[in-house]
Design a protein around this motif. Structure first.
Motif, short mmCIF file in Angstrom:
data_model
loop_
_atom_site.label_atom_id
_atom_site.label_comp_id
_atom_site.label_asym_id
_atom_site.label_seq_id
_atom_site.Cartn_x
_atom_site.Cartn_y
_atom_site.Cartn_z
N LEU A 12 39.81 33.32 -25.55
CA LEU A 12 39.09 32.07 -25.26
C LEU A 12 40.07 30.90 -25.08
N ILE A 13 41.08 30.85 -25.91
CA ILE A 13 42.09 29.78 -25.80
C ILE A 13 42.76 29.85 -24.43
N GLY A 14 43.16 31.05 -24.03
CA GLY A 14 43.78 31.21 -22.72
C GLY A 14 42.86 30.84 -21.58
N MET A 15 41.59 31.26 -21.68
CA MET A 15 40.63 30.93 -20.63
C MET A 15 40.38 29.43 -20.56
N CYS A 16 40.27 28.78 -21.70
CA CYS A 16 40.03 27.33 -21.71
C CYS A 16 41.25 26.57 -21.19
N ALA A 17 42.45 27.02 -21.54
CA ALA A 17 43.67 26.38 -21.02
C ALA A 17 43.72 26.55 -19.49
N ILE A 47 34.86 21.90 -22.48
CA ILE A 47 35.57 22.93 -23.24
C ILE A 47 35.35 22.72 -24.73
N SER A 48 35.46 21.49 -25.19
CA SER A 48 35.34 21.20 -26.62
C SER A 48 33.92 21.40 -27.13
N VAL A 49 32.93 21.03 -26.33
CA VAL A 49 31.53 21.22 -26.74
C VAL A 49 31.23 22.71 -26.86
N ILE A 50 31.65 23.49 -25.90
CA ILE A 50 31.33 24.92 -25.89
C ILE A 50 32.18 25.69 -26.90
N ALA A 51 33.48 25.43 -26.92
CA ALA A 51 34.40 26.25 -27.71
C ALA A 51 34.59 25.76 -29.14
N GLY A 52 34.31 24.48 -29.42
CA GLY A 52 34.48 23.96 -30.77
C GLY A 52 35.87 23.38 -31.00
N ALA A 53 36.07 22.90 -32.22
CA ALA A 53 37.29 22.17 -32.56
C ALA A 53 38.55 23.05 -32.50
N LYS A 54 38.50 24.21 -33.14
CA LYS A 54 39.70 25.05 -33.22
C LYS A 54 40.13 25.55 -31.84
N ILE A 55 39.21 26.22 -31.14
CA ILE A 55 39.54 26.80 -29.83
C ILE A 55 39.84 25.69 -28.83
N GLY A 56 39.02 24.63 -28.82
CA GLY A 56 39.22 23.53 -27.88
C GLY A 56 40.57 22.85 -28.07
N THR A 57 40.89 22.54 -29.32
CA THR A 57 42.16 21.85 -29.61
C THR A 57 43.35 22.74 -29.28
N PHE A 100 39.62 17.78 -30.51
CA PHE A 100 39.30 17.99 -31.92
C PHE A 100 38.04 17.23 -32.32
N LEU A 101 37.96 15.95 -31.97
CA LEU A 101 36.80 15.14 -32.34
C LEU A 101 35.50 15.71 -31.75
N ILE A 102 35.54 16.02 -30.48
CA ILE A 102 34.34 16.51 -29.80
C ILE A 102 33.98 17.91 -30.30
N GLY A 103 34.98 18.75 -30.47
CA GLY A 103 34.73 20.10 -30.97
C GLY A 103 34.16 20.10 -32.37
N TYR A 104 34.67 19.22 -33.21
CA TYR A 104 34.15 19.11 -34.58
C TYR A 104 32.69 18.64 -34.56
N PHE A 168 26.33 21.53 -23.96
CA PHE A 168 25.35 21.80 -25.02
C PHE A 168 24.40 22.91 -24.59
N LYS A 169 23.95 22.88 -23.33
CA LYS A 169 23.04 23.92 -22.82
C LYS A 169 23.75 25.27 -22.74
N VAL A 170 24.98 25.28 -22.27
CA VAL A 170 25.73 26.54 -22.18
C VAL A 170 25.97 27.10 -23.58
N LYS A 171 26.34 26.24 -24.51
CA LYS A 171 26.58 26.69 -25.88
C LYS A 171 25.32 27.30 -26.48
N LYS A 172 24.18 26.67 -26.29
CA LYS A 172 22.90 27.20 -26.80
C LYS A 172 22.58 28.55 -26.15
#
Length: 184
Positions: A12-17, A47-57, A100-104, A168-172
């Motif tokens: 996921l990190i590689g795909m988001c990068a 990226i941050s909304v879908i993947a979250g703080a750790k993966i996004g950051t 980080f902020l958005i992912g958190y 948000f919709k993709v994450k859900k």
């Protein structure tokens, strides 16, 4: 935040990068500034909304490390450490804080908190970007705001809202698919 990463998280990190590198190339130079119009803010938010703080950051850190070693992942196929310490580098640094902020905030699954965190993150990015633009070019603060913030505020605030809604919709949807596959 634990740093033992699973194969899924590393992927996921590689795909988001990679997504960040692609969105960075969707850019348009402006004649009156060194800061191009890009979809990077949109990419960081989604990226941050879908993947979250750790993966996004981590994906933004990897994206910037790839650019720092010279891979042409930054806007207009630029790469190298000079971009990070150059006029537009402050915006790149701000992306990590934004992620980080958005992912958190996305973990809380509260849309109002997510909007607040996202716009706060964009504002921090604008601040860091304008500050570095000022320091590197020798502009006064008013000139750096005019070159690096004012032309982008409306576009980036709209892009942020669109990215939050889509993200948000993709994450859900992804969460629902995962739940159905776990139950089935």
């Amino acid at each position: 935040m634990k740093f033992n990463l699973s194969t899924r998280e590393i992927t996921l990190i590689g795909m988001c990068a990679a997504l960040m590198a692609i969105f960075s190339q969707l850019s348009l130079p402006l004649p009156f500034t060194t800061v191009p119009v890009t979809l990077q803010i949109f990419a960081v938010v989604i990226i941050s909304v879908i993947a979250g703080a750790k993966i996004g950051t981590l994906s933004l850190i990897i994206f910037e490390l790839l650019g720092a070693i010279g891979l042409p992942v930054f806007a207009n196929l630029k790469g190298g450490f000079g971009v990070i310490v150059g006029p537009t580098g402050g915006y790149l640094i701000g992306y990590i804080i934004m992620a980080f902020l958005i992912g958190y905030a996305s973990y809380k699954e509260n849309k109002i908190l997510l909007f607040i965190a996202s716009y706060f993150g964009v504002s921090i990015d604008f601040f860091i970007g304008a500050l570095q633009l000022k320091m590197v070019t020798g502009m006064n603060i008013q000139a750096s705001l005019a070159a690096g913030v004012y032309p982008f505020i409306i576009k980036d605030f709209i892009a942020t809202a669109v990215a939050i809604i889509i993200g948000f919709k993709v994450k859900k949807s992804v969460q629902n698919i995962v739940k159905k596959n776990v139950i089935a």
